[in-house]
Design an enzyme around this catalytic site. Structure first.
Site, PDB file in Angstrom:
ATOM      1  N   CYS A  52      53.540  38.088  41.634  1.00 54.17           N
ATOM      2  CA  CYS A  52      52.443  37.737  42.537  1.00 54.17           C
ATOM      3  C   CYS A  52      52.601  36.353  43.180  1.00 54.17           C
ATOM      4  O   CYS A  52      51.981  36.071  44.194  1.00 54.17           O
ATOM      5  CB  CYS A  52      51.107  37.792  41.798  1.00 54.17           C
ATOM      6  SG  CYS A  52      50.633  39.443  41.287  1.00 54.17           S
ATOM      7  N   HIS A  89      45.074  41.657  48.180  1.00 51.19           N
ATOM      8  CA  HIS A  89      46.177  40.922  47.549  1.00 51.19           C
ATOM      9  C   HIS A  89      47.491  41.656  47.820  1.00 51.19           C
ATOM     10  O   HIS A  89      47.977  42.412  46.979  1.00 51.19           O
ATOM     11  CB  HIS A  89      45.882  40.821  46.045  1.00 51.19           C
ATOM     12  CG  HIS A  89      46.931  40.139  45.228  1.00 51.19           C
ATOM     13  ND1 HIS A  89      47.899  39.311  45.748  1.00 51.19           N
ATOM     14  CD2 HIS A  89      47.159  40.177  43.875  1.00 51.19           C
ATOM     15  CE1 HIS A  89      48.671  38.865  44.771  1.00 51.19           C
ATOM     16  NE2 HIS A  89      48.243  39.388  43.634  1.00 51.19           N
ATOM     17  N   CYS A 131      48.152  33.187  39.205  1.00 53.23           N
ATOM     18  CA  CYS A 131      48.694  33.748  37.977  1.00 53.23           C
ATOM     19  C   CYS A 131      49.830  34.697  38.347  1.00 53.23           C
ATOM     20  O   CYS A 131      49.898  35.198  39.472  1.00 53.23           O
ATOM     21  CB  CYS A 131      47.612  34.480  37.187  1.00 53.23           C
ATOM     22  SG  CYS A 131      46.856  35.884  38.050  1.00 53.23           S
TER      23      CYS A 131
END
Length: 411
Positions: free
Chosen positions: A92, A367, A397
């Site tokens: 991510c 996202h 994160c």
């Protein structure tokens, strides 16, 4: 060492990441990125030939996102063949890591002008398409550490931190509220590059598609927890479930309260982003005015089972590097992978919630894994200018227990 300067940042609107349903699902991810690259150089007033390299984050690098999507997007954009491209994967954090790599080149003097960003088409290349899972299916690694899915980690964090389902839903509703205001007031307008159908030239998406202005606590409360069945899945020869494996690391926690839902977690999303980064030497030589400078960059590893708690310690690391305190940061962008991640980070650092994700976050906006970090950086620079503020911190994160943080200072 010199400074890494941010000259401009653009992104596509975020589209719903479901095949045949999202407005961007008919667009090849190379084309999404190519349109973003061309939008960036057009707005910055430079020529593509001046770019030393294109660094792109993408998580599922397989199929349409395989074969070095950075280089193929450069060619799809019609840029000179001399412009190189590289794709990277820090899960991510990939888009923010791409910016870090570009900043290293600019600050060291080895490169003068770099485009950094990311792309993810979760409708065309679904999450997990590379077949590697979280750990590459390495049985020996699993004997050392069994990395559970992120959703279960998020629920474990919420349980251990005492965050209730209602608190998570309140946070999610507020994300939609803030994002709705931002869209209605045109706060994202400067950064947005409308996506067109390459075959027809018709605009297919000009604004973020996932924001739901009618989101209510009552509506969110009707959604069932997303990870109960997954947590009860037996995954070892002796029949241990994912919940049991997670809890074995934390004997002070009796059970996992599954509280994250489709409403208080980030949705599947398509999108691309690009940021123009260069050296002080380039800015002076070409009379190009920077919008911000990168003050510090930090990464860190964290518990690979709890997995999503690194944003707080990596932010402290970045602050220490910059000689700053938590209170010195005017605006925070903490990626909303799950509601508990932002609540835990904010509490751990003692950040004023009014400074966090002021235009909403990934729960409302989406996202698109490899692109999100670059999107957040552009968002914080835009908002610093709009509010006449000075400093921003972006942190995320990362799967496997990692975190990344970048501090920028407006010029």
């Amino acid at each position: 060492m010199g400074k890494a300067l941010i000259f401009d940042a653009v992104r596509t609107p975020r589209g719903r990441g479901k095949a045949g349903k999202g407005s961007l699902s008919a667009i090849h991810p190379q084309e999404l990125l190519a349109q973003t690259l061309n939008g960036l150089v057009a707005r910055a007033g430079i020529t593509a030939a001046e770019v030393d390299d294109v660094v792109v984050g993408s998580v599922s690098q397989v199929g349409e996102q395989g074969a070095n999507i950075a280089r193929n997007a450069v060619l799809a954009a019609g840029w000179p063949q001399e412009v190189s491209g590289v794709a990277l994967n820090r899960f991510c954090g990939s888009g923010l890591q791409a910016i870090a790599m570009a900043a290293y080149g600019a600050a060291s003097g080895f490169q003068q002008l770099i485009v950094a960003g990311g792309v993810e088409s979760m409708s065309r290349v679904p999450m997990g398409s590379d077949g590697g899972g979280q750990d590459g299916h390495n049985a020996r690694l699993r004997e050392r550490v069994f990395q559970i899915p992120q959703g279960i980690s998020a629920d474990l964090i919420a349980t251990r931190e005492g965050f209730t389902r209602q608190q998570l839903d309140v946070f999610a509703a507020d994300s939609h509220r803030k994002a709705t205001i931002a869209v209605e007031q045109g706060r994202f307008h400067r950064a947005l590059v409308p996506v067109v159908d390459p075959a027809t030239g018709q605009v297919v998406l000009a604004r973020d598609e996932l924001v739901r202005p009618d989101t209510s606590l009552a509506g969110l409360a009707k959604l069932g927890p997303s990870f109960v069945e997954l947590g009860n899945t037996a995954v070892t020869p002796d029949g241990r479930t994912l919940d049991q494996i997670a809890l074995a690391q934390f004997p002070d926690t009796a059970r996992i309260e599954h509280s994250h839902t489709a409403g208080n977690s980030s949705p599947l999303t398509d999108g691309a982003a690009a940021v123009l980064i260069g050296s002080e030497e380039y800015a002076r030589a070409h009379g190009l005015k920077p919008r911000a400078a990168i003050k510090s960059i930090a990464t860190i590893g964290s518990d690979p089972v709890l997995m999503l708690t690194a944003p707080a310690p990596v932010s402290r690391k970045a602050l220490l590097q910059a000689g700053m305190q938590v209170g010195d940061i005017d605006l925070w962008e903490i990626n909303e992978a799950f509601a508990a991640v932002v609540l835990e980070t904010t509490r751990s650092l003692g950040v004023d919630p009014e400074r966090v994700n002021v235009n909403g976050g990934a729960i409302a906006l989406g996202h698109p894994l490899g692109a999100t970090g670059a999107m957040l950086l552009g968002t914080v620079v835009d908002e610093l200018e709009r509010r006449d503020l000075a400093t921003g911190l972006v942190t995320m994160c990362i799967g496997g227990g990692q975190g990344i943080a970048v501090i920028v200072e407006r010029i």
